[in-house]
Design an enzyme around this catalytic site. Structure first.
Site, mmCIF file in Angstrom:
data_model
loop_
_atom_site.group_PDB
_atom_site.id
_atom_site.type_symbol
_atom_site.label_atom_id
_atom_site.label_comp_id
_atom_site.label_asym_id
_atom_site.label_seq_id
_atom_site.Cartn_x
_atom_site.Cartn_y
_atom_site.Cartn_z
ATOM 1 N N ASN A 1 -6.407 -2.770 2.038
ATOM 2 C CA ASN A 1 -6.052 -4.612 2.358
ATOM 3 C C ASN A 1 -7.052 -4.842 2.643
ATOM 4 O O ASN A 1 -8.010 -3.878 2.777
ATOM 5 C CB ASN A 1 -4.902 -4.559 3.736
ATOM 6 C CG ASN A 1 -3.386 -4.180 3.566
ATOM 7 O OD1 ASN A 1 -3.521 -4.531 1.955
ATOM 8 N ND2 ASN A 1 -2.952 -4.409 3.792
ATOM 9 N N ARG B 1 0.593 -1.077 0.093
ATOM 10 C CA ARG B 1 0.140 -0.113 -0.048
ATOM 11 C C ARG B 1 0.595 1.477 0.019
ATOM 12 O O ARG B 1 0.881 2.194 -0.919
ATOM 13 C CB ARG B 1 -0.713 -0.075 1.351
ATOM 14 C CG ARG B 1 -1.915 -0.761 0.731
ATOM 15 C CD ARG B 1 -3.110 -0.989 2.463
ATOM 16 N NE ARG B 1 -1.782 -1.078 3.580
ATOM 17 C CZ ARG B 1 -2.510 -1.103 4.776
ATOM 18 N NH1 ARG B 1 -3.254 -0.083 4.798
ATOM 19 N NH2 ARG B 1 -1.622 -1.169 5.751
#
Length: 97
Positions: free
Chosen positions: A42, A24
């Protein structure tokens, strides 16, 4: 709001070893470098989900990056789908869902 020919929005779902490897954070940095707006998060199923909006070449470059990810990631596949235009300003990491 309709997408212009120069601007596209895509929904991505990234599968593989993509959590706990700075995916990320790395995607956020890549998107910001490319000028892509949207978000990344996520998912509890172990995938990473993202929405990317911007100039078609920049979004495609981020999709290409998503297939590789950061060095520790092991991307198995990336699902890409068209999505409605996104009015996000900047690119952010979101909480896990």
């Amino acid at each position: 709001m309709a997408e212009s020919a120069a601007s596209i929005t895509r929904h991505l779902r990234i599968h593989g070893l993509v959590q706990g490897v700075y995916y990320r954070k790395s995607m956020t940095e890549a998107a910001r470098r490319l000028g892509v707006q949207g978000w990344v998060r996520n998912r509890q199923d172990g995938t990473v989900e993202a929405l990317a909006s911007g100039a078609a070449p920049a979004v495609q470059a981020l999709i290409d990056w998503a297939h590789e990810g950061p060095p520790a990631a092991r991307v198995e596949r990336v699902e890409v789908a068209e999505a409605p235009a996104c009015d996000a300003q900047g690119f952010e990491q979101r909480e896990t869902v």
